[in-house]
Write a protein that holds these residues in place. Sequence first.
Motif, PDB file in Angstrom:
ATOM      1  N   LEU A 134    -101.715  65.180  -3.313  1.00  0.00           N
ATOM      2  CA  LEU A 134    -102.272  66.249  -4.137  1.00  0.00           C
ATOM      3  C   LEU A 134    -102.215  67.601  -3.428  1.00  0.00           C
ATOM      4  O   LEU A 134    -101.989  68.631  -4.060  1.00  0.00           O
ATOM      5  CB  LEU A 134    -103.702  65.905  -4.551  1.00  0.00           C
ATOM      6  N   VAL A 135    -102.420  67.609  -2.122  1.00  0.00           N
ATOM      7  CA  VAL A 135    -102.294  68.850  -1.355  1.00  0.00           C
ATOM      8  C   VAL A 135    -100.855  69.348  -1.455  1.00  0.00           C
ATOM      9  O   VAL A 135    -100.612  70.534  -1.690  1.00  0.00           O
ATOM     10  CB  VAL A 135    -102.704  68.647   0.119  1.00  0.00           C
ATOM     11  N   PHE A 136     -99.891  68.467  -1.312  1.00  0.00           N
ATOM     12  CA  PHE A 136     -98.489  68.854  -1.409  1.00  0.00           C
ATOM     13  C   PHE A 136     -98.174  69.387  -2.799  1.00  0.00           C
ATOM     14  O   PHE A 136     -97.377  70.312  -2.958  1.00  0.00           O
ATOM     15  CB  PHE A 136     -97.582  67.661  -1.080  1.00  0.00           C
ATOM     16  N   MET A 137     -98.831  68.835  -3.801  1.00  0.00           N
ATOM     17  CA  MET A 137     -98.574  69.245  -5.179  1.00  0.00           C
ATOM     18  C   MET A 137     -99.171  70.611  -5.520  1.00  0.00           C
ATOM     19  O   MET A 137     -98.972  71.107  -6.630  1.00  0.00           O
ATOM     20  CB  MET A 137     -99.078  68.190  -6.160  1.00  0.00           C
ATOM     21  N   THR A 138     -99.872  71.245  -4.580  1.00  0.00           N
ATOM     22  CA  THR A 138    -100.288  72.628  -4.813  1.00  0.00           C
ATOM     23  C   THR A 138     -99.079  73.547  -4.761  1.00  0.00           C
ATOM     24  O   THR A 138     -99.146  74.673  -5.218  1.00  0.00           O
ATOM     25  CB  THR A 138    -101.305  73.106  -3.753  1.00  0.00           C
ATOM     26  N   TYR A 139     -97.982  73.067  -4.192  1.00  0.00           N
ATOM     27  CA  TYR A 139     -96.745  73.822  -4.011  1.00  0.00           C
ATOM     28  C   TYR A 139     -96.911  75.010  -3.067  1.00  0.00           C
ATOM     29  O   TYR A 139     -96.032  75.848  -2.970  1.00  0.00           O
ATOM     30  CB  TYR A 139     -96.156  74.302  -5.346  1.00  0.00           C
ATOM     31  N   ASN A 140     -98.047  75.095  -2.381  1.00  0.00           N
ATOM     32  CA  ASN A 140     -98.225  76.146  -1.393  1.00  0.00           C
ATOM     33  C   ASN A 140     -97.426  75.747  -0.156  1.00  0.00           C
ATOM     34  O   ASN A 140     -97.679  74.700   0.445  1.00  0.00           O
ATOM     35  CB  ASN A 140     -99.700  76.343  -1.053  1.00  0.00           C
ATOM     36  N   ALA A 141     -96.458  76.566   0.217  1.00  0.00           N
ATOM     37  CA  ALA A 141     -95.550  76.210   1.305  1.00  0.00           C
ATOM     38  C   ALA A 141     -96.280  76.010   2.626  1.00  0.00           C
ATOM     39  O   ALA A 141     -95.914  75.128   3.406  1.00  0.00           O
ATOM     40  CB  ALA A 141     -94.465  77.279   1.452  1.00  0.00           C
ATOM     41  N   TYR A 142     -97.316  76.816   2.885  1.00  0.00           N
ATOM     42  CA  TYR A 142     -98.070  76.644   4.131  1.00  0.00           C
ATOM     43  C   TYR A 142     -98.708  75.262   4.196  1.00  0.00           C
ATOM     44  O   TYR A 142     -98.649  74.576   5.219  1.00  0.00           O
ATOM     45  CB  TYR A 142     -99.156  77.715   4.258  1.00  0.00           C
ATOM     46  N   LEU A 143     -99.324  74.830   3.101  1.00  0.00           N
ATOM     47  CA  LEU A 143     -99.975  73.521   3.069  1.00  0.00           C
ATOM     48  C   LEU A 143     -98.951  72.390   3.118  1.00  0.00           C
ATOM     49  O   LEU A 143     -99.179  71.361   3.766  1.00  0.00           O
ATOM     50  CB  LEU A 143    -100.857  73.405   1.829  1.00  0.00           C
ATOM     51  N   CYS A 144     -97.808  72.581   2.451  1.00  0.00           N
ATOM     52  CA  CYS A 144     -96.755  71.562   2.479  1.00  0.00           C
ATOM     53  C   CYS A 144     -96.200  71.389   3.890  1.00  0.00           C
ATOM     54  O   CYS A 144     -95.963  70.263   4.339  1.00  0.00           O
ATOM     55  CB  CYS A 144     -95.635  71.926   1.502  1.00  0.00           C
ATOM     56  N   ILE A 145     -96.010  72.499   4.574  1.00  0.00           N
ATOM     57  CA  ILE A 145     -95.537  72.440   5.958  1.00  0.00           C
ATOM     58  C   ILE A 145     -96.573  71.735   6.832  1.00  0.00           C
ATOM     59  O   ILE A 145     -96.223  70.930   7.702  1.00  0.00           O
ATOM     60  CB  ILE A 145     -95.215  73.854   6.484  1.00  0.00           C
ATOM     61  N   ALA A 146     -97.854  71.992   6.593  1.00  0.00           N
ATOM     62  CA  ALA A 146     -98.914  71.342   7.376  1.00  0.00           C
ATOM     63  C   ALA A 146     -98.907  69.830   7.145  1.00  0.00           C
ATOM     64  O   ALA A 146     -99.097  69.055   8.089  1.00  0.00           O
ATOM     65  CB  ALA A 146    -100.271  71.933   7.019  1.00  0.00           C
ATOM     66  N   VAL A 147     -98.676  69.384   5.897  1.00  0.00           N
ATOM     67  CA  VAL A 147     -98.602  67.940   5.609  1.00  0.00           C
ATOM     68  C   VAL A 147     -97.427  67.321   6.359  1.00  0.00           C
ATOM     69  O   VAL A 147     -97.567  66.295   7.038  1.00  0.00           O
ATOM     70  CB  VAL A 147     -98.476  67.682   4.090  1.00  0.00           C
ATOM     71  N   ALA A 148     -96.250  67.947   6.244  1.00  0.00           N
ATOM     72  CA  ALA A 148     -95.056  67.398   6.885  1.00  0.00           C
ATOM     73  C   ALA A 148     -95.180  67.413   8.410  1.00  0.00           C
ATOM     74  O   ALA A 148     -94.840  66.427   9.075  1.00  0.00           O
ATOM     75  CB  ALA A 148     -93.824  68.185   6.442  1.00  0.00           C
ATOM     76  N   ALA A 149     -95.684  68.507   8.963  1.00  0.00           N
ATOM     77  CA  ALA A 149     -95.831  68.599  10.418  1.00  0.00           C
ATOM     78  C   ALA A 149     -96.871  67.601  10.933  1.00  0.00           C
ATOM     79  O   ALA A 149     -96.678  66.974  11.981  1.00  0.00           O
ATOM     80  CB  ALA A 149     -96.222  70.020  10.825  1.00  0.00           C
ATOM     81  N   GLY A 150     -97.948  67.420  10.189  1.00  0.00           N
ATOM     82  CA  GLY A 150     -98.961  66.442  10.592  1.00  0.00           C
ATOM     83  C   GLY A 150     -98.433  65.024  10.549  1.00  0.00           C
ATOM     84  O   GLY A 150     -98.714  64.208  11.432  1.00  0.00           O
ATOM     85  N   ALA A 151     -97.643  64.714   9.523  1.00  0.00           N
ATOM     86  CA  ALA A 151     -97.045  63.378   9.442  1.00  0.00           C
ATOM     87  C   ALA A 151     -96.075  63.158  10.597  1.00  0.00           C
ATOM     88  O   ALA A 151     -96.044  62.078  11.198  1.00  0.00           O
ATOM     89  CB  ALA A 151     -96.333  63.203   8.103  1.00  0.00           C
ATOM     90  N   GLY A 152     -95.311  64.187  10.914  1.00  0.00           N
ATOM     91  CA  GLY A 152     -94.389  64.076  12.043  1.00  0.00           C
ATOM     92  C   GLY A 152     -95.119  63.903  13.358  1.00  0.00           C
ATOM     93  O   GLY A 152     -94.743  63.071  14.189  1.00  0.00           O
ATOM     94  N   MET A 153     -96.191  64.673  13.565  1.00  0.00           N
ATOM     95  CA  MET A 153     -96.966  64.555  14.808  1.00  0.00           C
ATOM     96  C   MET A 153     -97.641  63.186  14.885  1.00  0.00           C
ATOM     97  O   MET A 153     -97.661  62.566  15.947  1.00  0.00           O
ATOM     98  CB  MET A 153     -98.012  65.669  14.887  1.00  0.00           C
TER      99      MET A 153
END
Length: 185
Positions: free
Chosen positions: A146-165
Amino acid sequence: MDHTDHSHTHPTTTTTTGHDHGVGDTGGHGDTGGHGGMAMTFYFGCSDVKLLFTGLVINTPGEMVGACIGVFLLAVLYEGLKIGREILLRRSQVNVRYNSMPLPGADGTMLMETHKTVGQRMLSPAHFLQTFLHIIQVVVSYVLMLVFMTYNAYLCIAVAAGAGMGYFLFSWQKAVVVDITEHCH
């Protein structure tokens, strides 16, 4: 009866449903496509970003940084939960059985190959813990979606970077140990 002299005016009916369908108003977030003001394209923005709940609105760059850190940590937690559940499952496996199976050898002889089968009891504390952790993992995964579905690029990058970390921090524990004395790998 002659109706030519009657004026046909229709009163305008206004109904309020409490839902804004965003027609013509993008709120500065790109194309909404008539989906309740929700952005349907990725955008970089730090004002009027609704995050999961009605009262949780990001309006400043500082709030966005805080939200990104929180989302990043949630994504790390998600990856940790996945690996942690696997580790707990390996530790709690019981009912080890060895099944032998005849296999034809290269020179026409019969070889016996042994397979190890492991399981877990349904009504064990370990299975209840696994079930509880699975529920948490599912909820966290949907929150991240749902956070990713906000389409806010900053939040999407945070989801992807957190998953990677999270993968970087925890996946090394997932390594499968192969016993070189076993015949079947």
